[in-house]
Design a protein around this motif. Structure first.
Motif, PDB file in Angstrom:
ATOM      1  N   TYR A 180      31.899  41.347  40.612  1.00  0.00           N
ATOM      2  CA  TYR A 180      32.228  41.181  39.347  1.00  0.00           C
ATOM      3  C   TYR A 180      33.492  41.281  38.740  1.00  0.00           C
ATOM      4  O   TYR A 180      33.918  40.462  38.040  1.00  0.00           O
ATOM      5  CB  TYR A 180      31.129  41.993  38.501  1.00  0.00           C
ATOM      6  N   ALA A 181      34.150  42.484  39.361  1.00  0.00           N
ATOM      7  CA  ALA A 181      35.580  42.898  38.987  1.00  0.00           C
ATOM      8  C   ALA A 181      36.612  42.073  39.323  1.00  0.00           C
ATOM      9  O   ALA A 181      37.629  42.029  38.978  1.00  0.00           O
ATOM     10  CB  ALA A 181      35.764  44.294  38.865  1.00  0.00           C
ATOM     11  N   GLN A 182      36.259  41.656  40.659  1.00  0.00           N
ATOM     12  CA  GLN A 182      37.502  40.780  41.468  1.00  0.00           C
ATOM     13  C   GLN A 182      38.507  41.583  41.677  1.00  0.00           C
ATOM     14  O   GLN A 182      39.564  41.274  42.073  1.00  0.00           O
ATOM     15  CB  GLN A 182      37.850  39.682  40.598  1.00  0.00           C
ATOM     16  N   ASP A 188      41.585  48.248  37.146  1.00  0.00           N
ATOM     17  CA  ASP A 188      41.149  46.889  36.727  1.00  0.00           C
ATOM     18  C   ASP A 188      39.684  47.016  36.401  1.00  0.00           C
ATOM     19  O   ASP A 188      39.120  45.978  35.909  1.00  0.00           O
ATOM     20  CB  ASP A 188      41.475  45.981  37.876  1.00  0.00           C
ATOM     21  N   ILE A 189      38.863  47.860  37.289  1.00  0.00           N
ATOM     22  CA  ILE A 189      37.384  47.757  37.026  1.00  0.00           C
ATOM     23  C   ILE A 189      36.997  48.179  35.575  1.00  0.00           C
ATOM     24  O   ILE A 189      36.196  47.562  34.995  1.00  0.00           O
ATOM     25  CB  ILE A 189      36.682  48.634  37.939  1.00  0.00           C
ATOM     26  N   VAL A 190      37.735  49.205  35.061  1.00  0.00           N
ATOM     27  CA  VAL A 190      37.647  49.567  33.767  1.00  0.00           C
ATOM     28  C   VAL A 190      37.874  48.612  32.545  1.00  0.00           C
ATOM     29  O   VAL A 190      37.068  48.296  31.775  1.00  0.00           O
ATOM     30  CB  VAL A 190      38.078  50.854  33.294  1.00  0.00           C
ATOM     31  N   GLN A 191      38.817  47.879  32.898  1.00  0.00           N
ATOM     32  CA  GLN A 191      39.336  46.793  32.082  1.00  0.00           C
ATOM     33  C   GLN A 191      38.334  45.684  32.032  1.00  0.00           C
ATOM     34  O   GLN A 191      38.111  44.815  31.005  1.00  0.00           O
ATOM     35  CB  GLN A 191      40.760  46.203  32.487  1.00  0.00           C
ATOM     36  N   ALA A 192      37.731  45.405  33.241  1.00  0.00           N
ATOM     37  CA  ALA A 192      36.920  44.259  33.460  1.00  0.00           C
ATOM     38  C   ALA A 192      35.533  44.470  32.432  1.00  0.00           C
ATOM     39  O   ALA A 192      34.836  43.412  32.604  1.00  0.00           O
ATOM     40  CB  ALA A 192      36.501  43.988  34.933  1.00  0.00           C
ATOM     41  N   GLN A 193      35.085  45.659  32.181  1.00  0.00           N
ATOM     42  CA  GLN A 193      33.778  45.954  31.481  1.00  0.00           C
ATOM     43  C   GLN A 193      34.110  45.812  29.908  1.00  0.00           C
ATOM     44  O   GLN A 193      33.193  46.162  29.003  1.00  0.00           O
ATOM     45  CB  GLN A 193      33.546  47.396  32.007  1.00  0.00           C
ATOM     46  N   GLN A 194      35.450  45.306  29.555  1.00  0.00           N
ATOM     47  CA  GLN A 194      35.387  45.016  28.100  1.00  0.00           C
ATOM     48  C   GLN A 194      34.446  44.134  27.455  1.00  0.00           C
ATOM     49  O   GLN A 194      33.944  44.227  26.164  1.00  0.00           O
ATOM     50  CB  GLN A 194      36.722  44.511  27.822  1.00  0.00           C
TER      51      GLN A 194
END
Length: 443
Positions: A180-182, A188-194
């Motif tokens: 999901y986060a690529q 980056d994984i935290v930013q992808a959960q916005q």
């Protein structure tokens, strides 16, 4: 500027400050968790917790930290001394190193220097945490082997099997997050959960990760490598003084690591929870506020560890391995295939995320249910010639048992080889059979 660029521009004095803070997080959190765990379990089980040292017993952890280094150090004569001394170090160091890639907050200003609340943002930060977790288990295995004692060896062997089982499960549960986060970067994984936290977008992955992290840290009800009722103390039975304190420290530091890792992967990291995130123009998602949200989520997961220890009994070893190999690993494999296939379908057609999660969850539950059904059908039939058991798991006499009457002649006299008189034990029995046995003894 990106997180990696900001961290690359950190001066040496700022890097040293971050390193010192990360080194202090482990011991400080351990002192707090020990007293919190004892107080919480005492309240849950309706018994007194620590209440002697300090006001309300809140200095008990400090007293333990002072006592352990001054206790007598006992080393088994059969121990391999080099590995015996090295094993606690192998357990502690990887646990502390794993903190280096945890994103505790966004961009802030420290003494006028713009930086990110993270020591280093590696492109493979997720793999670094898994590697540190694996190395820590090697320390447990070597501690059990080097002690030269059977019970620590059994604890080390159990830990090796546990590492193989639950490392696979916890690693596969992260695959959905990476898809999901690529990215394998924790930042980056935290930013992808916005747009949405993964704990509800990837519910099976989150649940499997929660179960696996309990087994990975050797905590109840999966604390089989150090089961007191079976192995005395498990892998650290022969350790004392400061070396035992290092194992104690590593256990709680690992708890903090896996809870911080779960917060980063599934709970939005340092992002403010709903509905606080709706207040203002991202006011609570900037500055120093995110540190509060990060540790609040971490403490929530840590309380889950305490809750499990206070309520659940220890699993049997076969149950423990069954959960790892027959439930978590197959469910992970099916879930990864579903995520990959459904994301491909979504890219080619108009399929909503809700439909993907609904259909995927239904298929996963059906497969897990079928696994339990087939497992029940493959059990070995019980032996019908066994002694009947009336209760408690131990063979006991039947309720209608009649005690035979003792024979009239309780003992038969004779002489031993040295000429002394001796008494022959009477034969228990009654009636003609008993009389016959007594007469045969006279002959």
């Amino acid at each position: 500027m990106t997180r990696a660029e900001l961290l690359a521009d950190d001066p040496l004095w700022l890097i040293l400050i971050k390193v010192v803070v990360l080194l202090l997080i482990g011991p400080i959190m351990t002192i707090f968790l020990i007293i919190w765990e004892r107080k919480a379990i005492g309240r849950m089980q309706q018994r007194p917790g620590p209440n002697r040292v300090g006001p309300g017993g809140y200095l008990q952890s400090i007293a333990d930290a002072i006592k352990l280094p001054f206790k007598e150090q006992i080393i088994p004569a059969s121990a391999d001394r080099k590995i015996y001394f090295l094993a606690p170090v192998i357990v502690v160091i990887p646990a502390i190193v794993a903190f280096s890639v945890m994103p505790f907050g966004p961009q802030v200003s420290i003494f006028g220097e713009q930086t990110v609340l993270q020591l280093v943002d590696l492109p493979v930060g997720v793999l670094l945490v898994l590697a540190c977790s694996s190395l820590g288990v090697y320390g447990i295995v070597l501690a059990g082997w080097s002690s030269g004692s059977p019970y620590p060896l059994l604890g080390g062997l159990r830990s090796a099997a546990q590492m193989i089982s639950y490392e696979i499960a916890i690693g596969m549960s992260i695959v959905g997050v990476v898809l999901y986060a690529q990215s394998l970067s924790t930042g980056d994984i935290v930013q992808a959960q916005q747009s949405g936290w993964y704990f509800y977008l990837l519910i099976p992955s989150f649940l499997i990760f929660l179960v696996s992290m309990v087994g990975e840290t050797n905590r109840a009800p999966f604390d089989l490598p150090e089961a007191e009722s079976e192995l005395v103390g498990g892998f650290h039975t022969e350790y004392s003084s400061m070396k035992f304190a290092l194992f104690f420290l590593a256990e709680y530091v690992n708890m903090v690591i896996v809870c911080s890792f779960a917060t980063t992967l599934f709970l939005g990291g340092y992002m403010a929870p709903w509905p606080i995130s709706l207040i203002g123009d991202n006011y609570f998602n900037s500055g120093w506020w995110p540190i509060l949200w990060f540790f609040a989520k971490t403490f929530l997961l840590l309380f889950g560890f305490i809750w499990l220890r206070a309520t659940l009994p220890r699993f049997r070893y076969d149950q423990f391995m069954k959960i790892g190999w027959k439930v978590l690993v197959p469910a992970n494999l099916v879930w990864i295939v579903l995520i990959t296939g459904l994301r491909t379908l979504r890219g080619e057609s108009e399929v909503s995320t809700g439909q993907i999660l609904t259909y995927g969850g239904i298929v996963l539950l059906v497969i897990v249910a079928l696994g339990f059904v087939f497992d029940r059908g493959g059990r070995v039939e019980e032996d019908t010639d066994q002694v009947p058991i009336t209760g408690g798991g131990h063979p006991v006499p039947p309720i209608d048992l009649e005690i035979p009457k003792p024979s009239k002649r309780r003992a038969v006299r004779g002489r031993s080889a040295d000429g002394r008189r001796r008494r022959r034990p009477a034969t228990v029995g009654g009636g003609q059979d008993a009389e016959k046995e007594s007469d045969d003894g006279d002959l």
